[in-house]
Design a protein around this motif. Structure first.
Motif, PDB file in Angstrom:
ATOM      1  N   LEU A 331     -15.075   7.198 -18.986  1.00  0.00           N
ATOM      2  CA  LEU A 331     -14.135   6.606 -18.032  1.00  0.00           C
ATOM      3  C   LEU A 331     -13.917   7.546 -16.851  1.00  0.00           C
ATOM      4  N   LEU A 332     -13.724   8.838 -17.109  1.00  0.00           N
ATOM      5  CA  LEU A 332     -13.533   9.790 -16.014  1.00  0.00           C
ATOM      6  C   LEU A 332     -14.776   9.852 -15.120  1.00  0.00           C
ATOM      7  N   ASP A 333     -15.955   9.865 -15.731  1.00  0.00           N
ATOM      8  CA  ASP A 333     -17.191   9.893 -14.949  1.00  0.00           C
ATOM      9  C   ASP A 333     -17.332   8.619 -14.121  1.00  0.00           C
ATOM     10  N   TRP A 334     -16.953   7.497 -14.723  1.00  0.00           N
ATOM     11  CA  TRP A 334     -17.004   6.216 -13.993  1.00  0.00           C
ATOM     12  C   TRP A 334     -16.069   6.254 -12.784  1.00  0.00           C
ATOM     13  N   MET A 335     -14.891   6.852 -12.960  1.00  0.00           N
ATOM     14  CA  MET A 335     -13.957   6.983 -11.842  1.00  0.00           C
ATOM     15  C   MET A 335     -14.575   7.797 -10.706  1.00  0.00           C
ATOM     16  N   ASP A 336     -15.317   8.853 -11.052  1.00  0.00           N
ATOM     17  CA  ASP A 336     -15.999   9.629 -10.010  1.00  0.00           C
ATOM     18  C   ASP A 336     -16.972   8.766  -9.231  1.00  0.00           C
ATOM     19  N   GLU A 337     -17.650   7.863  -9.941  1.00  0.00           N
ATOM     20  CA  GLU A 337     -18.610   6.974  -9.282  1.00  0.00           C
ATOM     21  C   GLU A 337     -17.904   5.886  -8.479  1.00  0.00           C
ATOM     22  N   ALA A 338     -16.906   5.273  -9.077  1.00  0.00           N
ATOM     23  CA  ALA A 338     -16.266   4.103  -8.460  1.00  0.00           C
ATOM     24  C   ALA A 338     -15.393   4.478  -7.269  1.00  0.00           C
ATOM     25  N   GLN A 339     -14.742   5.648  -7.314  1.00  0.00           N
ATOM     26  CA  GLN A 339     -13.889   6.097  -6.208  1.00  0.00           C
ATOM     27  C   GLN A 339     -12.889   5.005  -5.796  1.00  0.00           C
ATOM     28  N   LEU A 340     -12.147   4.496  -6.782  1.00  0.00           N
ATOM     29  CA  LEU A 340     -11.148   3.471  -6.495  1.00  0.00           C
ATOM     30  C   LEU A 340     -10.013   4.056  -5.669  1.00  0.00           C
ATOM     31  N   ASP A 341      -9.442   3.211  -4.795  1.00  0.00           N
ATOM     32  CA  ASP A 341      -8.422   3.691  -3.865  1.00  0.00           C
ATOM     33  C   ASP A 341      -7.058   3.821  -4.517  1.00  0.00           C
ATOM     34  N   ARG A 342      -6.677   2.849  -5.316  1.00  0.00           N
ATOM     35  CA  ARG A 342      -5.349   2.809  -5.924  1.00  0.00           C
ATOM     36  C   ARG A 342      -5.519   2.590  -7.420  1.00  0.00           C
ATOM     37  N   VAL A 343      -4.910   3.446  -8.231  1.00  0.00           N
ATOM     38  CA  VAL A 343      -5.145   3.369  -9.668  1.00  0.00           C
ATOM     39  C   VAL A 343      -3.836   3.556 -10.432  1.00  0.00           C
ATOM     40  N   GLY A 344      -3.619   2.698 -11.415  1.00  0.00           N
ATOM     41  CA  GLY A 344      -2.516   2.852 -12.348  1.00  0.00           C
ATOM     42  C   GLY A 344      -3.070   3.014 -13.752  1.00  0.00           C
ATOM     43  N   CYS A 345      -2.270   3.593 -14.636  1.00  0.00           N
ATOM     44  CA  CYS A 345      -2.762   3.867 -15.978  1.00  0.00           C
ATOM     45  C   CYS A 345      -1.648   3.702 -16.997  1.00  0.00           C
ATOM     46  N   PHE A 346      -1.955   3.039 -18.097  1.00  0.00           N
ATOM     47  CA  PHE A 346      -1.039   2.891 -19.224  1.00  0.00           C
ATOM     48  C   PHE A 346      -1.561   3.690 -20.405  1.00  0.00           C
ATOM     49  N   LYS A 347      -0.680   4.267 -21.169  1.00  0.00           N
ATOM     50  CA  LYS A 347      -1.029   4.755 -22.498  1.00  0.00           C
ATOM     51  C   LYS A 347      -0.925   3.564 -23.443  1.00  0.00           C
ATOM     52  N   TYR A 348      -1.935   3.340 -24.262  1.00  0.00           N
ATOM     53  CA  TYR A 348      -1.930   2.200 -25.170  1.00  0.00           C
ATOM     54  C   TYR A 348      -0.721   2.253 -26.093  1.00  0.00           C
ATOM     55  N   GLU A 349      -0.131   1.084 -26.303  1.00  0.00           N
ATOM     56  CA  GLU A 349       0.890   0.953 -27.339  1.00  0.00           C
ATOM     57  C   GLU A 349       0.734  -0.396 -28.018  1.00  0.00           C
ATOM     58  N   ASN A 350       1.069  -0.454 -29.308  1.00  0.00           N
ATOM     59  CA  ASN A 350       0.997  -1.710 -30.037  1.00  0.00           C
ATOM     60  C   ASN A 350       1.990  -2.712 -29.469  1.00  0.00           C
TER      61      ASN A 350
END
Length: 457
Positions: A331-350
């Motif tokens: 995922l981190l490597d993909w982010m380097d490739e994709a270079q998205l402008d705006r990104v949010g992130c959740f920690k998984y929860e049930n």
């Protein structure tokens, strides 16, 4: 200045409600607490519009209301807890509370904690909410005074508005219970969407934020449709009204590429909000999402080739059950490739009722936190570099708020509440919310820009 984009205590799908209205003598008045995403905010607006048409006033606080409606969110356990807390606060401060929204699909869950609520209804059950309000606070309309604004009651600033084009979702992502709460895809007729959009623009709205659970699937539930993908014509029609049109929650189907020319032509903002969720094919498979991250990179390259100014926003989940360190690194490597402008992130929860709960190999909380921090560090570095590249550019911005220190604005690359801002801190005193102005960017931070006013449009 506002906090960083997507700080750990803020879900990137939150929509903020704002109520300003005076009360006539003897007018029954209802308060509204609207939690969760912009789609729920639109539901709140529709409920309040119906109540306003019946002569009810809208109270901005508990003490001025004869009863309070709490529109709940039930997507995550943390959101459920927030909803229960809001219900408890409303009961304490007002005492007469009607509950609706996604958590209302589980009435026993609510009444088990708060047995004194007057009524519980599920999501988009407008008639049942009205019936509950009528029972608690009978209407007393004055037809000579109670005039309803042509655009209805809005809970956002008057210069932008959410435009919901469909309900429900046909996907079966294992971590999501939205189809269980809101049903399968049900698209609004295009003429109704366009009529609402036209009224909003006539009332002064400068930006239409197109929302649904799955925007790119709009209209595909119509069996007798004339076109294969009605979102394409809808986007172009919306672009005729002269307002900014921003597309949210666009599932990355192949036909999304056909939206890009409308962005390049200026009919729709060059902005796509696409929930990729992850990049490793095995993680995506466990999520029951399309496992084609490599092809997604090809699509991103094609979008940028057709519209170089396009802004890409997405959200991701880290710590999904079974996620290995290698999968996270992908995922981190993909982010380097994709270079998205705006990104949010959740920690998984049930989430109660989600199929992902039963998956093996749940990730420890401390590992989730570590991965979240590493992910956000990379996203922040990408954002900072992209914003630094905008220094010296001339941009059109929309003014959201003006206080004694600065005018808070947004570029075409910034959605309200979830993305960054552009601040004008000199010569801004004459500006007001809703103004479109031209600025030259002279400073960049991790998520925000600062600019010098060139001209007011």
């Amino acid at each position: 200045m506002p906090p960083m984009q997507n700080p750990p205590d803020l879900r990137p799908d939150l929509a903020r409600a704002r109520v300003t209205e005076t009360r006539r003598d003897g007018q029954p008045t209802i308060g509204m607490v609207s939690l969760g995403c912009p789609k729920a905010l639109v539901d709140s607006e529709r409920i309040l519009t119906r109540l306003r048409a019946e002569g009810y006033g809208i109270s901005p606080d508990y003490s001025g209301a004869d009863a309070v409606i709490v529109n709940t969110c039930g997507f995550l356990d943390s959101a459920k807890a927030e909803s229960l807390e809001a219900i408890g606060e409303a009961l304490k401060e007002n005492g007469r509370v009607i509950v609706t929204g996604c958590l209302g699909a589980e009435p026993e869950y609510i009444t088990g904690t708060h047995p004194k609520v007057l009524a519980v209804t599920g999501p988009h059950q407008y008639e049942q909410v009205l019936d509950a309000v009528h029972g608690a606070v009978p209407p007393s309309p004055d037809p000579f005074v109670d005039l309803l604004p042509g655009s209805g009651v809005k809970l956002t600033p008057r210069h932008y508005s959410y435009l919901k084009i469909s309900e429900g979702c046909n996907h079966k992502c294992k971590f999501c219970i939205i189809p269980d709460m809101r049903g399968l895809l049900s698209s609004r007729p295009q003429r109704a969407v366009l009529r609402e959009a036209e009224k909003l623009v006539e009332a002064g709205v400068k930006e239409l934020l197109v929302i649904s659970q799955d925007t790119s699937a709009y209209g595909t539930d119509w069996k007798d449709r004339d076109e294969k993908f009605p979102i394409l014509s809808l986007a172009r029609e919306l672009g005729q009204f002269g307002a900014w049109v921003r597309m949210h929650y666009v599932y990355p189907y192949p036909h999304v590429r056909e939206l890009i020319p409308a962005m390049a032509e200026g009919l729709v903002l060059p902005y796509l909000d696409i929930p990729f969720q992850h990049a490793h094919p095995d993680t995506l498979k466990r999520m029951a999402r399309p496992a084609a991250a490599a092809r997604t990179l090809d699509e991103i390259a094609a979008w940028r080739a057709d519209c170089p100014d396009i802004t890409l926003r997405s959200t991701f989940i880290v710590g999904y059950p079974g996620e290995t360190e290698d999968e996270f690194q992908t995922l981190l490597d993909w982010m380097d490739e994709a270079q998205l402008d705006r990104v949010g992130c959740f920690k998984y929860e049930n989430v109660e009722g989600a199929r992902s709960n039963a998956l093996p190999d749940h990730v420890p909380e401390e590992v989730k936190q570590d991965r979240w921090e590493r992910f956000m560090e990379k996203a922040q570095a990408i954002s900072e570099a992209k914003l630094e590249a905008k220094v010296g550019q001339t941009l059109q911005v929309l003014v959201d708020e003006v206080d004694e220190d600065a005018a808070t604005c947004r570029t075409k690359a910034d959605a309200p509440e979830i993305d960054g801002n552009l601040f004008i801190d000199e010569g801004f005193e004459h500006l007001k919310p809703g103004d479109m102005v031209t600025v030259e960017v002279d400073e960049a931070g991790e998520y925000d820009l600062w600019g010098r006013l060139i001209e007011s449009n």
